[in-house]
Design a protein around this motif. Structure first.
Motif, PDB file in Angstrom:
ATOM      1  N   PRO A 140       0.772  -1.733  -0.137  1.00 24.63           N
ATOM      2  CA  PRO A 140      -0.183   0.075   0.317  1.00 24.63           C
ATOM      3  C   PRO A 140       1.011   1.364  -0.212  1.00 24.63           C
ATOM      4  CG  PRO A 140       0.244  -1.222   2.276  1.00 24.63           C
ATOM      5  CD  PRO A 140       1.065  -2.339   1.271  1.00 24.63           C
ATOM      6  N   VAL A 141       0.407   2.647  -0.641  1.00 24.30           N
ATOM      7  CA  VAL A 141       1.216   3.203  -1.188  1.00 24.30           C
ATOM      8  C   VAL A 141       0.408   4.562  -0.483  1.00 24.30           C
ATOM      9  CG1 VAL A 141       2.505   4.615  -2.637  1.00 24.30           C
ATOM     10  CG2 VAL A 141       2.445   2.418  -2.936  1.00 24.30           C
ATOM     11  N   GLN A 142       0.667   5.130  -0.029  1.00 24.52           N
ATOM     12  CA  GLN A 142       0.213   6.689   1.261  1.00 24.52           C
ATOM     13  C   GLN A 142       0.151   7.287   0.102  1.00 24.52           C
ATOM     14  OE1 GLN A 142       1.990   7.961   4.829  1.00 24.52           O
ATOM     15  NE2 GLN A 142       0.217   9.683   4.937  1.00 24.52           N
ATOM     16  N   THR A 143      -0.977   7.923  -0.752  1.00 24.21           N
ATOM     17  CA  THR A 143      -1.148   9.464  -1.432  1.00 24.21           C
ATOM     18  C   THR A 143      -0.716  10.854  -0.588  1.00 24.21           C
ATOM     19  OG1 THR A 143      -3.247   9.276  -1.410  1.00 24.21           O
ATOM     20  CG2 THR A 143      -2.595   7.681  -2.863  1.00 24.21           C
ATOM     21  N   MET A 144      -0.096  11.491  -2.345  1.00 20.49           N
ATOM     22  CA  MET A 144      -0.024  12.427  -0.572  1.00 20.49           C
ATOM     23  C   MET A 144      -0.900  13.499  -1.781  1.00 20.49           C
ATOM     24  SD  MET A 144       3.709  12.731  -2.333  1.00 20.49           S
ATOM     25  CE  MET A 144       3.965  14.333  -2.607  1.00 20.49           C
ATOM     26  N   PRO A 145      -1.233  14.501  -1.272  1.00 18.67           N
ATOM     27  CA  PRO A 145      -2.712  15.272  -1.646  1.00 18.67           C
ATOM     28  C   PRO A 145      -2.312  16.239  -2.683  1.00 18.67           C
ATOM     29  CG  PRO A 145      -1.579  16.068   0.692  1.00 18.67           C
ATOM     30  CD  PRO A 145      -1.030  14.856   0.136  1.00 18.67           C
ATOM     31  N   VAL A 146      -3.101  16.482  -3.509  1.00 22.83           N
ATOM     32  CA  VAL A 146      -2.853  17.719  -4.809  1.00 22.83           C
ATOM     33  C   VAL A 146      -2.228  19.761  -3.849  1.00 22.83           C
ATOM     34  CG1 VAL A 146      -3.052  18.425  -6.696  1.00 22.83           C
ATOM     35  CG2 VAL A 146      -4.026  16.337  -6.474  1.00 22.83           C
ATOM     36  N   PRO A 147      -1.460  19.574  -4.787  1.00 23.95           N
ATOM     37  CA  PRO A 147      -0.772  21.385  -4.252  1.00 23.95           C
ATOM     38  C   PRO A 147      -2.321  21.975  -4.261  1.00 23.95           C
ATOM     39  CG  PRO A 147       0.638  20.475  -4.283  1.00 23.95           C
ATOM     40  CD  PRO A 147       0.068  19.718  -4.293  1.00 23.95           C
ATOM     41  N   ALA A 148      -3.016  22.882  -3.541  1.00 23.94           N
ATOM     42  CA  ALA A 148      -3.515  23.627  -3.964  1.00 23.94           C
ATOM     43  C   ALA A 148      -3.358  24.847  -5.428  1.00 23.94           C
ATOM     44  CB  ALA A 148      -3.996  25.384  -2.586  1.00 23.94           C
ATOM     45  N   VAL A 149      -2.040  25.040  -5.555  1.00 25.67           N
ATOM     46  CA  VAL A 149      -1.570  25.526  -6.456  1.00 25.67           C
ATOM     47  C   VAL A 149      -1.797  24.892  -7.526  1.00 25.67           C
ATOM     48  CG1 VAL A 149       0.745  25.039  -6.342  1.00 25.67           C
ATOM     49  CG2 VAL A 149      -0.235  26.961  -7.605  1.00 25.67           C
ATOM     50  N   VAL A 150      -1.382  23.381  -8.018  1.00 28.33           N
ATOM     51  CA  VAL A 150      -1.399  22.696  -8.885  1.00 28.33           C
ATOM     52  C   VAL A 150      -3.113  22.858  -9.369  1.00 28.33           C
ATOM     53  CG1 VAL A 150      -1.489  20.721  -9.758  1.00 28.33           C
ATOM     54  CG2 VAL A 150       0.386  21.994  -8.502  1.00 28.33           C
ATOM     55  N   ARG A 151      -3.768  22.174  -7.441  1.00 30.37           N
ATOM     56  CA  ARG A 151      -5.183  21.979  -8.053  1.00 30.37           C
ATOM     57  C   ARG A 151      -6.386  23.577  -8.662  1.00 30.37           C
ATOM     58  NH1 ARG A 151      -6.133  20.459  -2.812  1.00 30.37           N
ATOM     59  NH2 ARG A 151      -7.000  22.615  -2.139  1.00 30.37           N
TER      60      ARG A 151
END
Length: 82
Positions: free
Chosen positions: A65-76
């Motif tokens: 299992p891989v912990q997902t990283m949140p998408v940075p606000a500047v990219v989102r």
């Protein structure tokens, strides 16, 4: 798979040859995986080729299992230019 050979453009040598060798396969709990990955750079027919890097693999785990990283606000929140 044991060998992959390809070329990348090089401004000095022209097309630079890269050879990737996958050897010493081992069974890691049902997963066949090479324990030695060797990459060679340059064409030995034209000049002395160089050992680029070598990896010695000691363990392999499947479906970890891989912990997902949140998408940075500047990219989102980015908008495409017109």
């Amino acid at each position: 798979m044991e060998l992959v050979d390809t070329w990348f453009p090089n401004p000095v040598y022209g097309d630079m040859d890269y050879e990737m060798r996958y050897t010493k396969y081992k069974d890691f709990g049902g997963i066949q995986f090479p324990t030695l990955v060797h990459v060679h750079q340059g064409d030995p027919r034209l000049n002395p080729a160089h050992n680029y890097y070598e990896l010695n693999i000691t363990s392999v785990k499947g479906n970890v299992p891989v912990q997902t990283m949140p998408v940075p606000a500047v990219v989102r929140d980015a908008t495409a230019p017109r």
